[in-house]
Enzyme design. Sequence first.
Site, PDB file in Angstrom:
ATOM      1  N   GLU A  37       1.270  -1.266  -0.085  1.00  0.00           N
ATOM      2  CA  GLU A  37      -0.182  -0.103   0.232  1.00  0.00           C
ATOM      3  C   GLU A  37       0.700   1.514  -0.151  1.00  0.00           C
ATOM      4  OE1 GLU A  37      -3.304  -0.411   3.022  1.00  0.00           O
ATOM      5  OE2 GLU A  37      -2.258  -2.023   3.701  1.00  0.00           O
ATOM      6  N   ARG A 262       4.814 -13.174   9.908  1.00  0.00           N
ATOM      7  CA  ARG A 262       6.072 -11.495   9.109  1.00  0.00           C
ATOM      8  C   ARG A 262       7.594 -11.553  10.433  1.00  0.00           C
ATOM      9  NH1 ARG A 262       5.214  -7.302  13.320  1.00  0.00           N
ATOM     10  NH2 ARG A 262       3.460  -7.999  14.943  1.00  0.00           N
ATOM     11  N   LYS A 272       4.259   0.685  10.567  1.00  0.00           N
ATOM     12  CA  LYS A 272       4.734   1.492   9.559  1.00  0.00           C
ATOM     13  C   LYS A 272       3.140   2.621  10.366  1.00  0.00           C
ATOM     14  CE  LYS A 272       3.305   0.805   5.166  1.00  0.00           C
ATOM     15  NZ  LYS A 272       2.649   0.598   3.876  1.00  0.00           N
TER      16      LYS A 272
END
Length: 553
Positions: A37, A262, A272
Amino acid sequence: MVGLETKTPSSNFIKNIVIEDLEAGKVQEIVTRFPPEPNGYLHIGHAKSIVLNFELADEFKGRTNLRFDDTNPVKEDVEYVESIKQDVAWLGYQWDGLFFASDYFEQMYDRAVLLIRKGLAYVDDQTPDQIRESRGTLTSPGQESPYRNRTVDENLDLFTRMRNGEFADGEKVLRAKIDMASPNVNLRDPIIYRVLHAHHHNTGDKWCIYPMYTFAHPLEDAIEGVTHSICTLEFEDQRPFYDWVIRECEMPATPHQYEFARLNLTNTVMSKRKLKLLVDEKVVDGWDDPRMPTISGLRRKGYTPEAIRAFCREIGVARSYGIVDERMLEHFIREDLKLKALRTMAVLQPLKVVITNYPEGQTEWLDIENNAENPEMGHRKIPFSREIYIESDDFMETPPPKYFRLFPGNEVRLKGAYFIKCEEVIKDADGKVAELRCTYDPETRSGSGFTGRKVKGTLHWVDANHAVPAKFRLYEPLIAEDDEDDSQSFLERINPNSLQVQEGFVEPGMKEAAGGDKFQLFRHGYFNVDPKDSTPDAPVFNRIVSLKSSFEV
């Protein structure tokens, strides 16, 4: 230890799935994608996904797309798009196709209309809070919306009017009509479109409704013919909705979603949202601040793509959650630089030494190896004269036992040069050591065949008459504890010592160094010439990593 360019990770269950799918004829060509994104810069966690997707497809002669999931224009920016493209290319990968979710907005709209016509989507007038409250909990079912049974025609009309801009933001949404009693909360009529009057970086003002990520993502995969849609474990509960979208939207291709754990690094911010907060609050000097775990920050600090790729391969791909020691990443940059980086000398906390019996006005140029572990890097000449700088902590006026550096009456070797002996200590008005007066033995020059007496201490140094003033940035983790602890405000846990700047001197040859050049400074570690702030007259060095670690792979 895995070699730096070995492309076989420690473990990779997804690779085994790919092999099985190819052998069974389930797929003919492997197609993966990296789908960020564009709402921030990529970090080291994204590097793991990049390496996985690109190298998996490459190993089986498939394709990998770089696709921007740009479904939320409020948080997205062209700056992020360009930074992501730069980071992927810098890591050493070339995408086969460059796409945007916004390329498919018309197709997504058509699929949403199809769901309405099938009685599988409806327009809801409830507020976001009302929808959230009516979804229920993990132990109690959700409550159906009072608008759930609108007719197909009514929903088509309202959805058309949503697209035409007749409603304000948040006034109406389009929801999938699935099962409000499902044990999986993600299937309780999730929102698939919302009204959002916002300028989009790619489509401008063409749209005022935007698909939700969870609806858009499977459609994008299907449109592009992705075979293995690889994501992290937090999307595992979304997989039933992913499959529902593919099936009910009647997509001709059927991608499958696979989840892996992850990357989590000790003492490292991997959110983020929190990284953006650090930038917005000016805690750091932008997304590429060397303290940031962003790919651009690691690049500016001095990490190499080879080291990052090797690290990602070594940690492997698994389904179980775990935390990787940050020292493992540091290990790989040491391994990469130990044969590449020129060994040089720098003094970060200078103390002047005057060699009283060295001829005044004389300078000799001494020969020294560029890298003792890599003879192919050759030699260089460094100046030596009557005045030099050493590190202030290499001298003690009253040393403890077994102190082998410089103190009154003691003799040490200057690396690549001569033995010197401390004869006198000069202090300033405050009683602090300001200068040392030493003598040297001209018969003890390194490389001259001297085989006489031994000394236990060897000091690095820089010639004072030719030294180049420089700044050295030394780093500690931004968060001096694991980031999973949210008992305190995030910004309150910032390490005040995350950046320390020291002013000293480097060898004169370092004036020729360009941004991005890397060196091993004796005793201090590996350093990178800062590509933004460094100039030939005022070089700035970022410490990448110290020289030694107890960590082993």
